[in-house]
Design an enzyme around this catalytic site. Structure first.
Site, PDB file in Angstrom:
ATOM      1  N   TYR A 144     -14.784 -26.030  -9.993  1.00  0.00           N
ATOM      2  CA  TYR A 144     -13.527 -25.312 -10.199  1.00  0.00           C
ATOM      3  C   TYR A 144     -12.719 -25.165  -8.912  1.00  0.00           C
ATOM      4  O   TYR A 144     -11.566 -24.760  -8.942  1.00  0.00           O
ATOM      5  CB  TYR A 144     -13.778 -23.917 -10.798  1.00  0.00           C
ATOM      6  N   LYS A 201     -28.769 -29.651 -12.731  1.00  0.00           N
ATOM      7  CA  LYS A 201     -28.824 -30.968 -13.364  1.00  0.00           C
ATOM      8  C   LYS A 201     -29.294 -31.940 -12.284  1.00  0.00           C
ATOM      9  O   LYS A 201     -28.618 -32.916 -11.933  1.00  0.00           O
ATOM     10  CB  LYS A 201     -27.426 -31.320 -13.922  1.00  0.00           C
ATOM     11  N   ASP A 233     -29.093 -28.750 -19.728  1.00  0.00           N
ATOM     12  CA  ASP A 233     -29.077 -29.052 -21.165  1.00  0.00           C
ATOM     13  C   ASP A 233     -30.225 -28.353 -21.884  1.00  0.00           C
ATOM     14  O   ASP A 233     -30.058 -27.810 -22.976  1.00  0.00           O
ATOM     15  CB  ASP A 233     -29.082 -30.573 -21.424  1.00  0.00           C
ATOM     16  N   ASP A 257     -20.414 -20.501 -16.254  1.00  0.00           N
ATOM     17  CA  ASP A 257     -19.281 -20.151 -17.114  1.00  0.00           C
ATOM     18  C   ASP A 257     -19.679 -20.382 -18.572  1.00  0.00           C
ATOM     19  O   ASP A 257     -19.503 -19.524 -19.444  1.00  0.00           O
ATOM     20  CB  ASP A 257     -18.090 -21.046 -16.715  1.00  0.00           C
ATOM     21  N   ASP A 261     -21.229 -17.413 -21.528  1.00  0.00           N
ATOM     22  CA  ASP A 261     -20.574 -17.153 -22.814  1.00  0.00           C
ATOM     23  C   ASP A 261     -21.545 -17.379 -23.967  1.00  0.00           C
ATOM     24  O   ASP A 261     -21.551 -16.618 -24.933  1.00  0.00           O
ATOM     25  CB  ASP A 261     -19.347 -18.060 -22.996  1.00  0.00           C
TER      26      ASP A 261
END
Ligand code: NAD
Length: 368
Positions: A144, A201, A233, A257, A261
């Protein structure tokens, strides 16, 4: 002698002022009981600040935030300030600016299931039974904040032999950024069940390989805390498969992020989720929900996410664990007694247990 604690209160917009009133009630009640004087300094942020000063983050607000022991924010934003004109101020600039100015690099979101609300989740009660986890998300690095661009007329980008557009974002992490967020996670785990899942990852990304290396180096300083590496994942899957296995989950900005959620919905209700943003200086506490313009001004908003934010603030910034435990117990007892605001009510909640914002706050205060 009473200890004095300075709090910067930012009610913001929409339901913000309504839920802030309940936080103030609770703070006054806890202060009396625990011998602390809360010195409350209210300031403007977001839409309310734009209306009165033309800026979403006025200088006085920033000064108040810096001078405080902690900042308690309700919510900002609303349709009145929605604009696509890049020259007009937007409420979110207030929050993003505040995060930046206070150097808040860690976002912590506890996800806890209150047994009386287990039915609100979309997952089976036996799957969410015992969920009590903390997501620690890196907030100022990664994808980001990396270099990004769009290029036009790139050879073959429109297909073989055809020029077209290409876009890229870059993910960058410095060692120190990983080290400080890892320390935040291990410190938090020491106050909990002493288990950290580090999510990355590393089978694909170089930033994740550095992440893993640095997290393991930090872990050596915390031999009393167990560390488990998990690929992102798999983590997304485990969160809905067996969420109770997690204690502290630490991860980089974008993974955090998305996963936070996902995890927040284990509880089934936005009105029950608090968050803390920590940095080098003053920390910021706020509910995870927004300003709920659709119900603002009607006195029906759920104040519990705001009160859970107060609980986090007492624990993490003010060294007031006993007061935090009292508040946590009072909220659990209020729910246990069946009291509900509309957003967490069931179809068969009796009308006498259905509460407005202020009545719900009163029920919690009565149990303090
Ligand atoms: P929202 O969280 O405000 O509302 C989503 C839904 O949840 C609405 O139906 C709302 O009524 C309900 N809801 C939220 N909080 C509730 C509570 N405490 N009690 C009962 N019901 C509650 O999200 P949105 O509608 O997408 O955004 C509304 C505004 O809030 C936008 O301007 C957005 O930019 C802003 N926002 C601010 C923050 C923040 O201040 N940190 C975060 C998210 C959104």
């Amino acid at each position: 002698m009473s200890r004095a604690v300075r709090i910067c209160l930012l009610p913001g917009d929409g339901i913000g002022p309504e839920i802030t009133d309940e936080a103030v009630k609770v703070l006054l009640a806890l202060g009396e009981r625990h011998g602390v004087v809360f010195d409350l300094h209210e300031a403007l942020l977001g839409g309310a600040a734009i209306d009165q000063t033309g800026s979403a983050l006025p200088d006085r607000t920033l000064a108040e935030a810096r001078a405080a022991d902690a900042v308690l924010l309700a919510a900002i934003g609303g349709p009145a300030w929605d604009t696509t004109d890049p020259d007009r101020p937007r409420p979110e600039q207030g929050l993003l600016g505040l995060r930046k100015e206070l150097g808040l690099f860690a976002n912590l979101r506890p996800v806890r299931i209150f047994a009386p609300l287990a039915d609100a989740s979309t997952l089976r009660p036996d799957v969410i039974d015992g969920v009590d986890m903390l997501i620690v998300r890196e907030l100022t690095g990664g994808l980001y904040f990396g270099e990004r661009a769009r290029e036009r007329e790139v050879a073959d980008a429109g297909g073989p032999g055809r020029a077209g557009m290409r876009a890229y974002d870059t993910c960058v992490y410095d060692e120190f950024e990983i080290e400080r967020i890892a320390r935040t996670a291990f410190e938090a785990a020491r106050g909990r069940r002493r288990l950290v899942h580090s999510v990355d990852k590393a089978n694909v990304l170089e930033t994740s390989r550095l992440w893993r290396e640095v997290v393991h180096a930090v872990a050596a300083d915390y031999p009393d805390v167990a560390l488990v590496d998990m690929l992102v994942d798999n983590a997304a899957m485990q969160l809905v498969r067996r969420p109770a296995q997690f204690d502290v989950m630490v991860t980089e900005n974008m993974f955090g992020d998305i996963l936070s959620d996902e995890a927040s919905m284990l509880t089934g209700s936005l009105g029950m989720l608090a968050s803390a943003s920590l940095g080098e200086g003053t920390a910021l506490y706020e509910p995870s929900h927004g300003s709920a313009p659709d119900i603002a001004g009607r006195g029906v908003a759920n104040p519990l996410a705001m009160l859970l934010s107060v609980e986090l603030m007492l624990r993490m910034s003010l060294d007031m664990d006993a007061a935090a435990d009292d508040l946590s117990a009072a909220i659990a007892e209020t729910l246990g007694a069946g009291f509900r605001t509309a957003d967490i009510a069931a179809d068969d909640t009796p009308p006498e247990l259905l509460m407005g914002t202020a009545e719900m706050g009163d029920q919690v205060v009565a149990r303090l």
